[in-house]
Design a protein around this motif. Structure first.
Motif, PDB file in Angstrom:
ATOM      1  N   LYS A  39       0.860  -1.185   0.000  1.00  0.00           N
ATOM      2  CA  LYS A  39       0.000   0.000   0.000  1.00  0.00           C
ATOM      3  C   LYS A  39       0.894   1.233   0.000  1.00  0.00           C
ATOM      4  N   LEU A  40       0.514   2.200  -0.793  1.00  0.00           N
ATOM      5  CA  LEU A  40       1.300   3.422  -0.925  1.00  0.00           C
ATOM      6  C   LEU A  40       0.521   4.617  -0.393  1.00  0.00           C
ATOM      7  N   GLU A  41       1.205   5.439   0.402  1.00  0.00           N
ATOM      8  CA  GLU A  41       0.711   6.773   0.731  1.00  0.00           C
ATOM      9  C   GLU A  41       1.656   7.762   0.080  1.00  0.00           C
ATOM     10  N   LEU A  42       1.122   8.532  -0.827  1.00  0.00           N
ATOM     11  CA  LEU A  42       1.906   9.522  -1.570  1.00  0.00           C
ATOM     12  C   LEU A  42       1.593  10.906  -1.016  1.00  0.00           C
ATOM     13  N   ASN A  69      -2.920   1.104  -4.204  1.00  0.00           N
ATOM     14  CA  ASN A  69      -2.471  -0.279  -4.062  1.00  0.00           C
ATOM     15  C   ASN A  69      -1.511  -0.575  -5.205  1.00  0.00           C
ATOM     16  N   ILE A  70      -0.372  -1.119  -4.857  1.00  0.00           N
ATOM     17  CA  ILE A  70       0.666  -1.430  -5.850  1.00  0.00           C
ATOM     18  C   ILE A  70       0.874  -2.941  -5.896  1.00  0.00           C
ATOM     19  N   LYS A  71       0.969  -3.457  -7.102  1.00  0.00           N
ATOM     20  CA  LYS A  71       1.343  -4.862  -7.280  1.00  0.00           C
ATOM     21  C   LYS A  71       2.480  -4.940  -8.288  1.00  0.00           C
ATOM     22  N   ASP A 124      10.782   0.902   1.535  1.00  0.00           N
ATOM     23  CA  ASP A 124       9.968   1.192   2.709  1.00  0.00           C
ATOM     24  C   ASP A 124       9.499   2.656   2.672  1.00  0.00           C
ATOM     25  N   ARG A 125      10.417   3.547   2.292  1.00  0.00           N
ATOM     26  CA  ARG A 125      10.108   4.974   2.215  1.00  0.00           C
ATOM     27  C   ARG A 125      11.078   5.628   1.241  1.00  0.00           C
ATOM     28  N   GLN A 126      10.558   6.560   0.467  1.00  0.00           N
ATOM     29  CA  GLN A 126      11.382   7.320  -0.457  1.00  0.00           C
ATOM     30  C   GLN A 126      10.950   8.784  -0.415  1.00  0.00           C
ATOM     31  N   PHE A 161       5.491   3.254   2.011  1.00  0.00           N
ATOM     32  CA  PHE A 161       4.929   1.939   1.707  1.00  0.00           C
ATOM     33  C   PHE A 161       4.615   1.190   3.001  1.00  0.00           C
ATOM     34  N   SER A 162       3.490   0.463   3.014  1.00  0.00           N
ATOM     35  CA  SER A 162       3.102  -0.312   4.193  1.00  0.00           C
ATOM     36  C   SER A 162       2.368  -1.580   3.757  1.00  0.00           C
TER      37      SER A 162
END
Length: 216
Positions: free
Chosen positions: A29-32, A42-44, A184-186, A204-205
């Motif tokens: 799961k992405l929080e932008l 949601n990322i796959k 994990d984080r960018q 990302f989580s």
């Protein structure tokens, strides 16, 4: 030096952390976050390294996230040295005050040159048409199976006039899931030629590896 520039560059190239052929893919799961705007998606990432982005209605933002994930995958995708650089020739340039040695390349379509410190590539410089850019790595993560750049910047200039066009500062962290390190984080700070800054964060989580396909 008894080693050749080609050997030294190859050692550093093959020391980059990449996913192996058994990589199963993953979901996350992405929080932008960009300024006051927050998007979730949601990322796959599939085992063939194709990407699916769902949950963002704004098409421009969704495309931006897709392109970002493609960039992430490009850095983790395994590619043999011979396939990537087999037709190029290498020679040593100068050594800078930090001990990084310049590697000059002939036969590269993008006019690439590099700097190597130890077994890591610490600088990439390329010219692509009207744009020239230099990427400098300041921090890296040693995974035991190769390194991942976690702190770096990219400087963009006009290839003819050398005028500064912009700069980006990157901070990244990674976490190991099973046998694989995943983002994990960018955090990206984009600075334009007038020194205006836009900060974008990818958080990302709930990251999970996909189950490998069963072999009949």
């Amino acid at each position: 030096m008894t080693d050749t520039a080609r050997d030294r560059f190859r050692t550093a190239y093959e020391n980059r952390y990449t996913w192996d052929d058994n990589f199963p893919g993953y979901t996350t799961k992405l929080e932008l976050r960009q300024g006051d705007e927050i998007y979730t998606a949601n990322i796959k990432v599939n085992s063939d390294l194709s990407v699916e982005v769902t949950g963002i209605e704004d098409e421009q933002v969704a495309e931006s996230v897709y392109n970002h994930m493609r960039d992430v995958i490009t850095h983790r995708k395994r590619n043999s040295f011979e396939n990537a650089h087999g037709k190029s020739s290498f020679s040593y340039g100068e050594e800078d005050s930090t001990g990084a040695v310049e590697i000059l390349v002939k036969g590269d379509a993008m006019g690439s040159n590099y700097k190597i410190r130890g077994k890591e590539i610490t600088q990439v410089s390329r010219v692509m048409g009207p744009m020239a850019f230099v990427i400098n790595t300041n921090e890296s993560l040693d995974t035991g199976e190769g390194y991942i750049s976690t702190g770096y910047n990219a400087i963009f200039r006009d290839s003819k006039t050398n005028e500064l066009k912009g700069k980006r500062e990157f901070e990244e962290s990674y976490e190991k899931f099973g046998n694989y390190y995943l983002p994990d984080r960018q955090k990206i700070e984009a600075i334009d030629k007038d020194n205006n800054t836009i900060t974008t964060e990818f958080i990302f989580s709930e990251t999970k590896l996909l189950e490998p396909a069963a072999v009949a």
